[in-house]
Scaffold this active site. Structure first.
Site, PDB file in Angstrom:
ATOM      1  CG  HIS A 114      51.775  71.018  41.164  1.00 21.05           C
ATOM      2  ND1 HIS A 114      52.726  71.169  40.170  1.00 21.05           N
ATOM      3  CD2 HIS A 114      51.508  72.261  41.636  1.00 21.05           C
ATOM      4  CE1 HIS A 114      53.014  72.458  40.056  1.00 21.05           C
ATOM      5  NE2 HIS A 114      52.294  73.143  40.924  1.00 21.05           N
ATOM      6  CE  LYS A 141      54.572  75.825  42.423  1.00 22.82           C
ATOM      7  NZ  LYS A 141      53.800  76.365  41.303  1.00 22.82           N
ATOM      8  CE  LYS A 285      34.743  78.174  72.879  1.00 26.10           C
ATOM      9  NZ  LYS A 285      33.827  79.220  73.381  1.00 26.10           N
ATOM     10  CG  ASP A 322      34.189  82.345  75.829  1.00 28.27           C
ATOM     11  OD1 ASP A 322      34.589  83.196  75.023  1.00 28.27           O
ATOM     12  OD2 ASP A 322      34.045  81.147  75.536  1.00 28.27           O
ATOM     13  N   GLY A 360      27.568  75.828  77.250  1.00 25.46           N
ATOM     14  CA  GLY A 360      28.934  76.241  77.567  1.00 25.46           C
ATOM     15  C   GLY A 360      29.032  77.672  78.047  1.00 25.46           C
ATOM     16  CE1 TYR A 447      29.470  89.039  66.758  1.00 24.48           C
ATOM     17  CE2 TYR A 447      29.755  87.983  68.889  1.00 24.48           C
ATOM     18  CZ  TYR A 447      30.062  88.074  67.540  1.00 24.48           C
ATOM     19  OH  TYR A 447      30.975  87.184  66.987  1.00 24.48           O
TER      20      TYR A 447
END
Length: 524
Positions: A114, A141, A285, A322, A360, A447
């Site tokens: 680990h 592992k 975006k 969109d 936007g 919404y």
């Protein structure tokens, strides 16, 4: 993980009911341990194959005693019939000497490592796997920590080429993909926790999420990967929506959260067509558009993409759904208000379309309306921003204060793209009720709540209303079609939206997001 053996037994049975294949018993979490009687009871009463782990503090566990006591307990577990035991790489050679290399054939030894700080290079990971194998592992592992989501790619590379059974995970939110996709890349197992928040390592999903949200049982080497790119992104409900749709339609795909810091680096690292499609949210975006090989003309005009498709040749195509979701919902609303009129072309053609907001979303609505032939007006708190957007779309600019007195004609369309009226400030509205008399249709991108004060007052004046939910469903289904390549007529449109409505309800079961089943305002 539990304080007592009885609690562990109870949790084992709970794990079986939830659909687990194997249970890991963390002996280091017990407040006290009588090795022979307790381990015998745990093995005897376990309803599933088991894995015994006695993790020391120096490897991230809770055990702080001497090694001989720990080794005795693990050897006892093997002798009493354990299916697997886990021993750390740092202690593996010492443990092998302690047992003289003897173990029951039934028991598989997992040798683990680990790294709670970072993910090593591919070369270093390869060396680590070789050292774990040399330590006598039946199953390899290793778990590393993600500093960037691209770290996961190196772990996938090791996993898919492993010649021995391997468990390989990247811990933390940026590494969640490694836990979900292990069946695709040949991993031996993944870990799920029984309850959210009660994890044995950072980033573990719950077993409910694995089975019911991510359709883990259906993942195979041919599964296509989709996801939402953002920062932050864990709040997004999109995986529930899309994975539900994939399951309903029999699509071999999985949709995951993708916490991305550097979009360009992400797309350069994950260039395989197996990573087939992406939703894109804030703040990426605009940057994502620059990463595309091809961009839809309207998205290019908007300057942002929220949907990217990786084509079979590896090229990225970007578009903006969109505006499609909003504009199509508004068009449907207008068509319904015109009582089935057979108008040729868009019902927005020639309409005066007022957009509130120049960010936007406002930009996307303005370009979408312009493309449909509408005359566009931009109203914004900052006149300069309104003017800049209006110039780009060949429209008119107003300040928000001027909106109440702006009514050059009746039958206009109003679209609010700002946060005015969003929870918790639900009594705010961007325009007076008196001014709403001049609008045929009013749309609100918000919404939460579904029916804002703006929409309530618009409805009271006789205007047609379109909610943000309808935009969400519309843009989501547009992305779904692009992701899957399913033909548009695979479902009828009302069935499409009804299916997405049902899925949306499952995402927000306690909310009032969805319109009533008998509503004619949206065809749902």
């Amino acid at each position: 993980m539990a304080d007592t053996v009885d609690q562990m037994v109870e949790l084992m049975h709970k794990a079986k009911l939830k659909g687990a294949d194997i249970v890991e018993v963390r002996l280091d979490h017990l407040k006290s341990l009588d090795p022979r009687s307790d381990i015998e009871k745990l093995i005897k009463e376990c309803p599933l194959p088991n894995l015994f782990t006695y993790r020391p503090i120096w490897e991230g566990g809770k055990y702080d005693g001497d090694e001989k006591t720990r080794f005795n307990a693990l050897q006892l577990a093997m002798d009493l019939g354990a299916d697997h035991i886990d021993i750390e790489l740092k202690a593996a050679h010492e443990f092998k000497n302690f047992t003289s290399g003897n173990k029951p054939e039934k028991c598989k030894v997992i040798v683990s490592s680990h790294n709670y700080e970072y993910t090593p290079s591919a070369e270093e990971l390869g060396d680590l796997v070789a050292r774990i194998q040399a330590a006598g592992a039946d199953i390899v592992k290793f778990a590393t920590t993600a500093q960037d989501i691209t770290d996961v790619a190196r772990v996938f590379q090791i996993t898919v080429h492993s010649q021995v059974p391997i468990i390989a995970m990247v811990m933390g939110e940026r590494g969640i993909m490694s836990r979900l996709l292990c069946p695709k890349f040949g991993g031996y197992l993944t870990f799920g926790t029984l309850e959210e928040g009660k994890v044995s390592a950072p980033g573990q999903p719950t077993i409910d999420e694995l089975i019911n949200l991510y359709n883990f049982r259906s993942i195979d080497t041919d599964t296509k990967i989709f996801g939402i790119i953002g920062k932050p992104v864990s709040h997004s409900k999109s995986p529930k929506l899309y994975n539900g749709a994939f399951k309903a339609q029999g699509v071999n795909g999985i949709y995951v959260h993708l916490l991305v810091d550097d979009v360009k680096k992400f797309f350069e690292t994950y260039s395989s067509p197996d990573l087939s499609g992406f939703s894109c949210t804030i703040p990426h975006k605009e940057v994502a558009l620059a990463c595309c090989d091809e961009v839809d003309p309207v998205a290019k005009s908007i300057g942002a993409v929220n949907c990217l498709i990786r084509r079979p040749d590896g090229k990225l195509f970007g578009c903006n759904t969109d505006y499609i979701g909003a504009i199509s919902s508004i068009e449907i609303g207008l068509q319904e208000s015109q009582n089935g009129s057979t108008q040729i072309g868009s019902p927005l053609d020639g309409k005066l379309f007022v957009v509130i907001g120049a960010g936007g979303a406002g930009k996307a609505l303005a370009y979408g309306a312009k493309e449909k032939g509408a005359r566009v007006v931009i109203a914004n708190r900052s006149y300069d921003r309104a003017r800049d957007l209006a110039e780009l779309v060949g429209g008119q600019a107003l300040t928000l204060a001027e909106l109440n007195s702006f009514h050059p004609e009746s039958g206009m369309i109003l679209a609010n793209t700002t946060s005015i009226g969003m929870q918790p400030k639900v009594e705010e509205t961007p325009i007076s009720k008196e001014a709403l008399r001049y609008y045929e249709l009013v749309f609100d991108a918000i919404y939460t709540p579904k029916i804002t004060r703006l929409l309530r007052e618009a409805q009271e004046t006789g205007a047609k209303i379109v909610t943000g939910v309808e935009m969400f469903i519309g843009q989501a289904y547009e992305q779904y079609e692009r992701f899957t390549g399913l033909p548009e007529k695979s479902w009828q449109i009302t069935d499409d939206k009804r299916a997405f409505s049902i899925l949306l309800l499952s995402v927000h079961p306690s909310s009032d997001l969805l319109p009533p089943a008998h509503s004619s305002s949206n065809g749902i």
